[in-house]
Design a protein around this motif. Structure first.
Motif, PDB file in Angstrom:
ATOM      1  N   GLN A 247     -18.965  -2.355  -2.513  1.00  0.00           N
ATOM      2  CA  GLN A 247     -18.237  -2.708  -1.281  1.00  0.00           C
ATOM      3  C   GLN A 247     -17.262  -3.855  -1.505  1.00  0.00           C
ATOM      4  OE1 GLN A 247     -18.566  -1.025   1.819  1.00  0.00           O
ATOM      5  NE2 GLN A 247     -16.709  -2.193   2.222  1.00  0.00           N
ATOM      6  N   SER A 248     -17.683  -4.832  -2.263  1.00  0.00           N
ATOM      7  CA  SER A 248     -16.801  -5.975  -2.484  1.00  0.00           C
ATOM      8  C   SER A 248     -15.551  -5.548  -3.249  1.00  0.00           C
ATOM      9  CB  SER A 248     -17.622  -7.060  -3.198  1.00  0.00           C
ATOM     10  OG  SER A 248     -16.897  -7.694  -4.151  1.00  0.00           O
ATOM     11  N   ALA A 249     -15.713  -4.686  -4.236  1.00  0.00           N
ATOM     12  CA  ALA A 249     -14.549  -4.190  -4.980  1.00  0.00           C
ATOM     13  C   ALA A 249     -13.659  -3.342  -4.072  1.00  0.00           C
ATOM     14  CB  ALA A 249     -15.010  -3.382  -6.191  1.00  0.00           C
ATOM     15  N   LEU A 250     -14.279  -2.575  -3.178  1.00  0.00           N
ATOM     16  CA  LEU A 250     -13.487  -1.733  -2.267  1.00  0.00           C
ATOM     17  C   LEU A 250     -12.670  -2.620  -1.315  1.00  0.00           C
ATOM     18  CD1 LEU A 250     -13.108   1.350  -1.696  1.00  0.00           C
ATOM     19  CD2 LEU A 250     -14.733   1.067   0.180  1.00  0.00           C
ATOM     20  N   ASP A 251     -13.303  -3.683  -0.799  1.00  0.00           N
ATOM     21  CA  ASP A 251     -12.593  -4.614   0.091  1.00  0.00           C
ATOM     22  C   ASP A 251     -11.439  -5.287  -0.641  1.00  0.00           C
ATOM     23  OD1 ASP A 251     -14.366  -3.983   2.060  1.00  0.00           O
ATOM     24  OD2 ASP A 251     -15.625  -5.765   1.781  1.00  0.00           O
ATOM     25  N   GLN A 252     -11.704  -5.712  -1.864  1.00  0.00           N
ATOM     26  CA  GLN A 252     -10.654  -6.383  -2.649  1.00  0.00           C
ATOM     27  C   GLN A 252      -9.510  -5.423  -2.964  1.00  0.00           C
ATOM     28  OE1 GLN A 252     -12.516  -8.217  -6.101  1.00  0.00           O
ATOM     29  NE2 GLN A 252     -14.118  -9.001  -4.772  1.00  0.00           N
TER      30      GLN A 252
ATOM     31  N   ILE B 261      -3.965  -3.384  -2.106  1.00  0.00           N
ATOM     32  CA  ILE B 261      -3.046  -2.278  -1.777  1.00  0.00           C
ATOM     33  C   ILE B 261      -2.165  -2.697  -0.586  1.00  0.00           C
ATOM     34  CG2 ILE B 261      -2.927   0.101  -0.923  1.00  0.00           C
ATOM     35  CD1 ILE B 261      -5.591   0.593  -2.509  1.00  0.00           C
ATOM     36  N   LYS B 262      -2.777  -3.375   0.394  1.00  0.00           N
ATOM     37  CA  LYS B 262      -1.999  -3.856   1.555  1.00  0.00           C
ATOM     38  C   LYS B 262      -0.973  -4.887   1.114  1.00  0.00           C
ATOM     39  CE  LYS B 262      -5.616  -3.318   4.957  1.00  0.00           C
ATOM     40  NZ  LYS B 262      -6.704  -4.052   5.572  1.00  0.00           N
ATOM     41  N   ASP B 263      -1.382  -5.797   0.254  1.00  0.00           N
ATOM     42  CA  ASP B 263      -0.455  -6.827  -0.259  1.00  0.00           C
ATOM     43  C   ASP B 263       0.731  -6.191  -0.985  1.00  0.00           C
ATOM     44  OD1 ASP B 263      -1.971  -8.813   0.735  1.00  0.00           O
ATOM     45  OD2 ASP B 263      -2.896  -9.393  -1.176  1.00  0.00           O
ATOM     46  N   TRP B 264       0.463  -5.081  -1.631  1.00  0.00           N
ATOM     47  CA  TRP B 264       1.545  -4.392  -2.349  1.00  0.00           C
ATOM     48  C   TRP B 264       2.563  -3.799  -1.363  1.00  0.00           C
ATOM     49  CZ3 TRP B 264       3.922   0.323  -3.062  1.00  0.00           C
ATOM     50  CH2 TRP B 264       4.735   0.431  -4.208  1.00  0.00           C
ATOM     51  N   GLY B 265       2.052  -3.507  -0.128  1.00  0.00           N
ATOM     52  CA  GLY B 265       2.956  -2.986   0.904  1.00  0.00           C
ATOM     53  C   GLY B 265       2.627  -1.582   1.372  1.00  0.00           C
TER      54      GLY B 265
ATOM     55  N   LEU C 209     -15.329   5.084   1.819  1.00  0.00           N
ATOM     56  CA  LEU C 209     -14.027   5.298   1.205  1.00  0.00           C
ATOM     57  C   LEU C 209     -12.912   4.698   2.044  1.00  0.00           C
ATOM     58  CD1 LEU C 209     -12.018   8.209   2.051  1.00  0.00           C
ATOM     59  CD2 LEU C 209     -14.386   8.858   2.248  1.00  0.00           C
ATOM     60  N   ILE C 210     -11.812   4.403   1.371  1.00  0.00           N
ATOM     61  CA  ILE C 210     -10.572   4.009   2.046  1.00  0.00           C
ATOM     62  C   ILE C 210      -9.502   5.030   1.674  1.00  0.00           C
ATOM     63  CG2 ILE C 210     -11.092   1.535   2.155  1.00  0.00           C
ATOM     64  CD1 ILE C 210      -9.271   1.160  -0.324  1.00  0.00           C
ATOM     65  N   LYS C 211      -8.478   5.123   2.537  1.00  0.00           N
ATOM     66  CA  LYS C 211      -7.426   6.117   2.332  1.00  0.00           C
ATOM     67  C   LYS C 211      -6.065   5.433   2.328  1.00  0.00           C
ATOM     68  CE  LYS C 211      -7.823   9.192   5.501  1.00  0.00           C
ATOM     69  NZ  LYS C 211      -8.100  10.195   6.516  1.00  0.00           N
ATOM     70  N   PHE C 212      -5.186   5.918   1.489  1.00  0.00           N
ATOM     71  CA  PHE C 212      -3.829   5.385   1.400  1.00  0.00           C
ATOM     72  C   PHE C 212      -2.967   6.456   0.730  1.00  0.00           C
ATOM     73  CE2 PHE C 212      -4.522   4.545  -3.127  1.00  0.00           C
ATOM     74  CZ  PHE C 212      -5.894   4.337  -3.181  1.00  0.00           C
ATOM     75  N   THR C 213      -1.664   6.246   0.725  1.00  0.00           N
ATOM     76  CA  THR C 213      -0.811   7.187  -0.004  1.00  0.00           C
ATOM     77  C   THR C 213      -0.093   6.438  -1.115  1.00  0.00           C
ATOM     78  OG1 THR C 213       0.983   6.831   1.556  1.00  0.00           O
ATOM     79  CG2 THR C 213      -0.390   8.747   1.942  1.00  0.00           C
TER      80      THR C 213
ATOM     81  N   GLN D 265      -0.172  -0.075 -11.314  1.00  0.00           N
ATOM     82  CA  GLN D 265      -0.611  -1.271 -12.046  1.00  0.00           C
ATOM     83  C   GLN D 265      -1.002  -2.405 -11.097  1.00  0.00           C
ATOM     84  OE1 GLN D 265       1.845  -2.181 -15.783  1.00  0.00           O
ATOM     85  NE2 GLN D 265       3.087  -0.670 -14.697  1.00  0.00           N
ATOM     86  N   GLU D 266      -0.148  -2.675 -10.110  1.00  0.00           N
ATOM     87  CA  GLU D 266      -0.378  -3.870  -9.287  1.00  0.00           C
ATOM     88  C   GLU D 266      -1.294  -3.618  -8.097  1.00  0.00           C
ATOM     89  OE1 GLU D 266       3.673  -5.131  -8.547  1.00  0.00           O
ATOM     90  OE2 GLU D 266       4.010  -4.889 -10.703  1.00  0.00           O
ATOM     91  N   ALA D 267      -1.244  -2.412  -7.526  1.00  0.00           N
ATOM     92  CA  ALA D 267      -2.114  -2.127  -6.382  1.00  0.00           C
ATOM     93  C   ALA D 267      -3.469  -1.580  -6.839  1.00  0.00           C
ATOM     94  CB  ALA D 267      -1.427  -1.151  -5.435  1.00  0.00           C
ATOM     95  N   LEU D 268      -3.464  -0.693  -7.846  1.00  0.00           N
ATOM     96  CA  LEU D 268      -4.738  -0.094  -8.291  1.00  0.00           C
ATOM     97  C   LEU D 268      -5.297  -0.759  -9.547  1.00  0.00           C
ATOM     98  CD1 LEU D 268      -4.493   3.728  -7.562  1.00  0.00           C
ATOM     99  CD2 LEU D 268      -4.996   1.839  -6.025  1.00  0.00           C
ATOM    100  N   GLY D 269      -4.540  -1.654 -10.157  1.00  0.00           N
ATOM    101  CA  GLY D 269      -5.062  -2.422 -11.291  1.00  0.00           C
ATOM    102  C   GLY D 269      -5.144  -1.658 -12.595  1.00  0.00           C
ATOM    103  N   MET D 270      -4.390  -0.552 -12.706  1.00  0.00           N
ATOM    104  CA  MET D 270      -4.452   0.204 -13.964  1.00  0.00           C
ATOM    105  C   MET D 270      -3.570  -0.461 -15.024  1.00  0.00           C
ATOM    106  SD  MET D 270      -4.560   4.062 -12.482  1.00  0.00           S
ATOM    107  CE  MET D 270      -5.197   4.726 -14.017  1.00  0.00           C
ATOM    108  N   ARG D 271      -3.805  -0.077 -16.276  1.00  0.00           N
ATOM    109  CA  ARG D 271      -3.082  -0.713 -17.384  1.00  0.00           C
ATOM    110  C   ARG D 271      -2.306   0.338 -18.179  1.00  0.00           C
ATOM    111  NH1 ARG D 271      -7.881  -2.344 -16.302  1.00  0.00           N
ATOM    112  NH2 ARG D 271      -9.013  -1.216 -17.922  1.00  0.00           N
TER     113      ARG D 271
END
Ligand SMILES: [Fe+2]
Length: 300
Positions: A73-78, A83-87, A106-110, A165-171
């Motif tokens: 849950q904490s990772a999901l909240d973060q 994702i919101k900060d990214w816009g 779960l959370i949903k976004f596009t 990279q910035e919203a989902l943290g992938m490398r």
């Protein structure tokens, strides 16, 4: 400290011909049908989890959704905050939606191309072993690898590269030049970028250009090279349209071939490949996508 998704947990595909998919998924890919939704959606297992691939009735015959796993849950909240900060707007999934995906929350976004995306934790496990309808060794999935990977065409390369990279943290794992063989085959005219979030070389890769479908292909990785060869033969015997011959990729070193699914996009069926160790990994750019093979048989 950036929060990162841990794996590509599940994908949803839209299909106009569910009967064809049911036969194809079981008899060619070796996936196990575990459930049928009230709207006809097919849920397929490839390991101990409820499903890794869902096939939904949808005339678009294209990618329908991507599901990314986080730890808790904490990772999901973060991740939601990131994702919101990214816009990008984030919605909390309802209990009914979570039940449909067989996850706890779960959370949903596009994503920037409008691809329906979800992040979740608490995937439902079966306490029975995965049983493929075919005599194959099984699929390489799990915490370190996820369900496989997807290769997609995006609308805006830079925005998508930033988002993943910035919203989902992938490398970034590596990059293919615009002249790569695969880029030509799928109508991509930009660079292609390969991104990872665990040991799998890439969970998603994309470029931009002209294309007929959002989804170029998804990958299933088996545990034995013989399953790749036997499945290639099966495609010949059953007249499943082949997209490419067997080959070895230059970047992830996977030995695989590509076939056409009943929806027209591809499925890569592969074995082996290198693992990414973030402590030592260095990004490179590749000019070719395959060391040998992967000769085009039927273009996607
Ligand atoms: Fe692939």
């Amino acid at each position: 400290m950036i929060t990162a998704v841990k794996q590509l947990g599940y994908i949803g595909l839209g299909a106009s011909n569910l009967e064809a998919w049911e036969r194809y998924a079981a008899e060619i890919l070796g996936l196990q049908l575990c459930e049928r939704g009230s709207d006809g959606t097919l849920y397929f297992r490839m390991d101990e989890f409820h499903h890794r691939i869902s096939v939904h009735p949808d005339p678009a015959d294209d990618l329908k959704l991507l599901g990314w796993e986080v730890a808790d849950q904490s990772a999901l909240d973060q991740l939601a905050a990131q994702i919101k900060d990214w816009g990008t707007e984030v919605q909390h999934g309802t209990p009914a939606e979570a039940a449909e995906r067989a996850v706890y929350r779960l959370i949903k976004f596009t994503d920037p191309s409008g691809i329906a995306s979800e992040a979740y934790y608490g995937a439902l496990k079966y306490n029975t072993p995965f049983r493929s309808p075919r005599p194959i060794s099984g699929f390489l999935t799990g915490e370190d690898f996820g369900m496989g990977h997807v290769v997609i065409a995006v609308d805006d390369f830079d925005r998508s590269a930033s988002f993943y990279q910035e919203a989902l943290g992938m490398r970034v794992t590596d990059i293919a030049t615009p002249s790569g063989q695969r880029a030509e085959r799928i109508g991509i005219s930009s660079h292609m970028i390969f991104l990872h979030c665990n040991l799998r070389h890439h969970s998603i890769a994309f470029g931009s250009g002209s294309y007929s479908k959002r989804l170029n292909h998804f990958l299933l990785q088996v545990r034995d090279i013989d399953d790749v060869g036997a499945t290639f033969d099966l495609c010949l015997d059953r007249e499943v349209p082949l997209v490419s011959s067997i080959g070895k990729h230059a970047n992830d070193l996977m030995i695989s071939f590509y076939m056409k699914t009943p929806s027209g996009f591809g499925c890569e069926f592969g074995y082996g490949g290198r693992e990414v160790d973030d402590r030592t990994w260095k990004v490179v750019m590749n000019r070719v996508t395959s060391l040998w093979g992967h000769r085009t048989i039927n273009a996607l």
